[in-house]
Design a protein around this motif. Structure first.
Motif, PDB file in Angstrom:
ATOM      1  N   ILE A 423     -11.357  -8.552   9.584  1.00 31.02           N
ATOM      2  CA  ILE A 423     -12.364  -9.184   8.729  1.00 31.02           C
ATOM      3  C   ILE A 423     -11.749 -10.236   7.809  1.00 31.02           C
ATOM      4  O   ILE A 423     -12.278 -11.335   7.643  1.00 31.02           O
ATOM      5  N   GLU A 424     -10.637  -9.874   7.197  1.00 29.65           N
ATOM      6  CA  GLU A 424      -9.969 -10.783   6.251  1.00 29.65           C
ATOM      7  C   GLU A 424      -8.457 -10.667   6.461  1.00 29.65           C
ATOM      8  O   GLU A 424      -7.771  -9.933   5.738  1.00 29.65           O
ATOM      9  N   PRO A 425      -7.928 -11.371   7.436  1.00 27.11           N
ATOM     10  CA  PRO A 425      -6.529 -11.190   7.863  1.00 27.11           C
ATOM     11  C   PRO A 425      -5.493 -11.380   6.758  1.00 27.11           C
ATOM     12  O   PRO A 425      -4.426 -10.755   6.806  1.00 27.11           O
ATOM     13  N   ASP A 426      -5.774 -12.202   5.765  1.00 31.86           N
ATOM     14  CA  ASP A 426      -4.784 -12.486   4.725  1.00 31.86           C
ATOM     15  C   ASP A 426      -4.788 -11.457   3.600  1.00 31.86           C
ATOM     16  O   ASP A 426      -3.951 -11.527   2.694  1.00 31.86           O
ATOM     17  N   ARG A 427      -5.715 -10.526   3.645  1.00 34.55           N
ATOM     18  CA  ARG A 427      -5.822  -9.535   2.565  1.00 34.55           C
ATOM     19  C   ARG A 427      -4.710  -8.495   2.690  1.00 34.55           C
ATOM     20  O   ARG A 427      -4.527  -7.875   3.742  1.00 34.55           O
ATOM     21  N   GLU A 428      -3.953  -8.292   1.607  1.00 31.83           N
ATOM     22  CA  GLU A 428      -2.917  -7.259   1.593  1.00 31.83           C
ATOM     23  C   GLU A 428      -3.561  -5.919   1.261  1.00 31.83           C
ATOM     24  O   GLU A 428      -4.303  -5.808   0.281  1.00 31.83           O
ATOM     25  N   MET A 429      -3.285  -4.925   2.077  1.00 31.00           N
ATOM     26  CA  MET A 429      -3.883  -3.606   1.884  1.00 31.00           C
ATOM     27  C   MET A 429      -2.838  -2.591   1.442  1.00 31.00           C
ATOM     28  O   MET A 429      -1.774  -2.475   2.035  1.00 31.00           O
ATOM     29  N   LYS A 430      -3.191  -1.853   0.388  1.00 33.10           N
ATOM     30  CA  LYS A 430      -2.349  -0.747  -0.068  1.00 33.10           C
ATOM     31  C   LYS A 430      -3.170   0.533   0.050  1.00 33.10           C
ATOM     32  O   LYS A 430      -4.321   0.578  -0.387  1.00 33.10           O
ATOM     33  N   ILE A 431      -2.562   1.531   0.666  1.00 31.81           N
ATOM     34  CA  ILE A 431      -3.286   2.786   0.872  1.00 31.81           C
ATOM     35  C   ILE A 431      -2.470   3.973   0.376  1.00 31.81           C
ATOM     36  O   ILE A 431      -1.244   3.917   0.290  1.00 31.81           O
ATOM     37  N   GLN A 432      -3.181   5.023   0.039  1.00 37.35           N
ATOM     38  CA  GLN A 432      -2.574   6.308  -0.319  1.00 37.35           C
ATOM     39  C   GLN A 432      -3.506   7.373   0.240  1.00 37.35           C
ATOM     40  O   GLN A 432      -4.725   7.263   0.096  1.00 37.35           O
ATOM     41  N   TYR A 433      -2.943   8.379   0.889  1.00 37.03           N
ATOM     42  CA  TYR A 433      -3.828   9.439   1.350  1.00 37.03           C
ATOM     43  C   TYR A 433      -3.239  10.802   1.017  1.00 37.03           C
ATOM     44  O   TYR A 433      -2.028  10.970   0.864  1.00 37.03           O
ATOM     45  N   ALA A 434      -4.142  11.759   0.878  1.00 33.25           N
ATOM     46  CA  ALA A 434      -3.739  13.132   0.559  1.00 33.25           C
ATOM     47  C   ALA A 434      -4.627  14.082   1.347  1.00 33.25           C
ATOM     48  O   ALA A 434      -5.837  13.848   1.474  1.00 33.25           O
ATOM     49  N   ASP A 435      -4.053  15.148   1.896  1.00 30.42           N
ATOM     50  CA  ASP A 435      -4.856  16.168   2.554  1.00 30.42           C
ATOM     51  C   ASP A 435      -4.585  17.516   1.906  1.00 30.42           C
ATOM     52  O   ASP A 435      -3.456  17.846   1.566  1.00 30.42           O
ATOM     53  N   GLY A 436      -5.662  18.267   1.714  1.00 27.16           N
ATOM     54  CA  GLY A 436      -5.598  19.483   0.906  1.00 27.16           C
ATOM     55  C   GLY A 436      -6.016  19.118  -0.508  1.00 27.16           C
ATOM     56  O   GLY A 436      -5.540  18.120  -1.066  1.00 27.16           O
ATOM     57  N   LEU A 437      -6.903  19.906  -1.096  1.00 27.01           N
ATOM     58  CA  LEU A 437      -7.457  19.536  -2.398  1.00 27.01           C
ATOM     59  C   LEU A 437      -6.414  19.490  -3.506  1.00 27.01           C
ATOM     60  O   LEU A 437      -6.538  18.709  -4.455  1.00 27.01           O
ATOM     61  N   LYS A 438      -5.379  20.314  -3.399  1.00 24.43           N
ATOM     62  CA  LYS A 438      -4.339  20.279  -4.429  1.00 24.43           C
ATOM     63  C   LYS A 438      -3.623  18.935  -4.429  1.00 24.43           C
ATOM     64  O   LYS A 438      -3.328  18.368  -5.490  1.00 24.43           O
TER      65      LYS A 438
END
Length: 511
Positions: A423-438
């Motif tokens: 959609i927007e090739p020049d956009r820098e993406m930062k992600i963080q993910y967590a599994d488990g509610l704690k």
């Protein structure tokens, strides 16, 4: 405990099987037969007069009765014989009444709350490092110079546990409480587990981690089968984590045939909805972060999104408003088949809570877990090993690989990142993910501290993602591997290539 088959699994799954068999055998013209059959299930499951798991058969049967009530969708404390209230279950539509997740008090062992204990392995050493590091002087010596802990003084900091050279100190925690990321498990006046429903998000991890089988949720098995037998057009929307749940022999084409035998009118892949959810969340992220909100959280896991809103009400606007894959798929199905009822089939207990919302009820009529579906397969004596399907019969592959990847932790974020590249090739993406509610709570704490501004946050209520949901059957790693193969088999990998993209505006408008 997850992944190790136990007697608790057998009890839970046999109850589902018996309730399914009761529903398939139901005779409208002979309700007395149904009443007799339902009252006999506890005696069928616990025959004779010698208990197998408890101290007497009467207690074992009482627990089975409580489980049957919940499997019928009834409240656990209504009392009387099962047959007394069976007419309430004989309906093609019964919404879940709160509470969804219940403690069966007669089954609860009243396990001790969190404690640190010194065992008989203590050697009475002269160093006493456990005593030296205790900040509350809770450790004392007996006449034999062995150590003991004064539980009234102990603050459960664990310093002594980490210092003992003989590993003579044990850390004990009630299993259901240990896996609850919301600290929703408390104790009643008799020391039995009690759920604080103001905190609970119905992730279901407590019910599959209690070694006494004392926690269970409600089911709609009976109502789904009743609807099918009344001639209702019930379409199953199946989550991608289903692959491998019923053994290696249960290929997608065989599962579809088995669902047909059960009476479902059709089977639709929920990963199609995941594709559209990805596009919707990608557009939301590009539009809102960082101009309107500093970060955005994914929406697909109801346990995660509810937890975020309960613990941090100020973050409510940060959780994406994108429709979940379940809801998008259900709306598409109902648009195509206005006369149909939708049954979501997946790994998740929290989806029952999501489907019970008044805004979702018209979209999703029923929710089945894989365990509950297995009970229906058993009731119909479906054997995937001997089942035959035409060699040229294949299930249409319509969902993308990344859409199927929603089932595993990190899969949602990966799909959004890939979509934004289109959609927007020049956009820098930062992600963080967590599994488990704690772990999700830790991630939210970082977000509150401003350390995740500009990020997309993916939260999954179950450790490992949907593949570890409370309604799954197979071990988490095995299911994750099966999902990876299923993902690789897709004809397209990008969610942006979905042929259903034109449906997105229509399902959003309906919302």
């Amino acid at each position: 405990m997850r992944g190790v088959h136990s007697a608790v699994d057998d009890i839970r799954r046999t109850v589902f099987e018996e309730v399914a068999r009761l529903a398939y055998d139901y005779d409208e013209n002979n309700r007395e037969k149904t009443r007799d059959q339902v009252d006999m299930i506890p005696y069928k499951m616990v025959p004779g007069d010698i208990a197998k798991h408890r101290h007497d058969v009467y207690l074992e049967r009482a627990i089975i009765i409580a489980r049957i009530r919940l499997a019928l969708g009834m409240n656990i404390d209504i009392g009387g014989h099962l047959s007394t209230h069976i007419d309430e279950a004989i309906t093609d539509q019964k919404y879940f009444e709160n509470p969804l997740v219940n403690v069966i008090h007669s089954a609860c062992n009243a396990c001790p709350p969190k404690q640190i204990r010194i065992t008989d392995s203590c050697q009475g050493c002269i160093s006493h490092p456990c005593q030296n590091v205790c900040p509350r002087d809770a450790i004392y010596l007996d006449e034999n110079k062995h150590c003991h802990i004064d539980q009234d003084k102990c603050i459960k900091c664990g310093k002594c546990f980490n210092q003992c050279p003989y590993r003579a100190i044990s850390y004990i925690e009630r299993p259901c409480a240990a896996v609850c990321g919301m600290n929703a498990i408390e104790s009643d006046e008799r020391g039995r587990a009690k759920i604080n429903y103001d905190k609970c998000v119905s992730c279901g991890q407590c019910l599959v981690n209690c070694p006494f089988g004392a926690i269970a949720d409600k089911s709609q098995i009976f109502q789904i089968i009743h609807a099918i037998r009344k001639g209702q057009k019930v379409i199953a929307c199946v989550a991608p984590a289903i692959v491998g749940q019923f053994g290696d022999e249960a290929t997608p084409s065989k599962i579809k045939k088995a669902m047909d035998i059960l009476g479902f009118a059709d089977v639709v892949e929920v990963a199609i909805g995941a594709d559209l959810c990805t596009v919707q969340e990608s557009n939301d992220f590009l539009r809102e972060v960082p101009d309107e909100i500093p970060w955005m959280g994914t929406s697909c896991c109801p346990a995660w999104s509810m937890m975020a809103k309960k613990l941090y009400p100020e973050f409510a606007k940060n959780i994406s408003m994108a429709l979940t894959p379940m809801v998008i798929t259900a709306r598409m199905v109902k648009k195509m088949h206005p006369d149909a009822r939708v049954c979501f089939v997946g790994p998740c207990a929290a989806k029952k809570l999501e489907a019970n919302r008044r805004t979702i009820r018209s979209d999703v009529d029923y929710v089945l877990t894989f365990e509950e579906l297995a009970g229906m397969f058993e009731a119909k004596e479906i054997d995937f090993k001997t089942m035959e399907v035409p060699e040229n019969e294949e299930v249409a592959i319509e969902a993308s690989g990344l859409g199927r990847g929603f089932a595993v932790g990190g899969g949602v974020a990966a799909a959004v990142v890939e979509a934004i590249k289109h959609i927007e090739p020049d956009r820098e993406m930062k992600i963080q993910y967590a599994d488990g509610l704690k772990e999700c709570k830790k991630m939210l704490a970082l977000a509150k501290a401003g350390k995740l501004d500009g990020y997309l946050l993916e939260g999954m209520g179950c450790p490992g993602g949907c593949v570890a949901g409370a309604g799954t059957i197979r071990p988490v790693k095995e299911t994750a591997n099966n999902v990876a193969k299923f993902k690789a088999a897709a004809l397209e990998q990008s969610c942006t290539t979905t042929p259903y993209l034109n449906w997105l505006a229509e399902v959003e408008e309906r919302g």
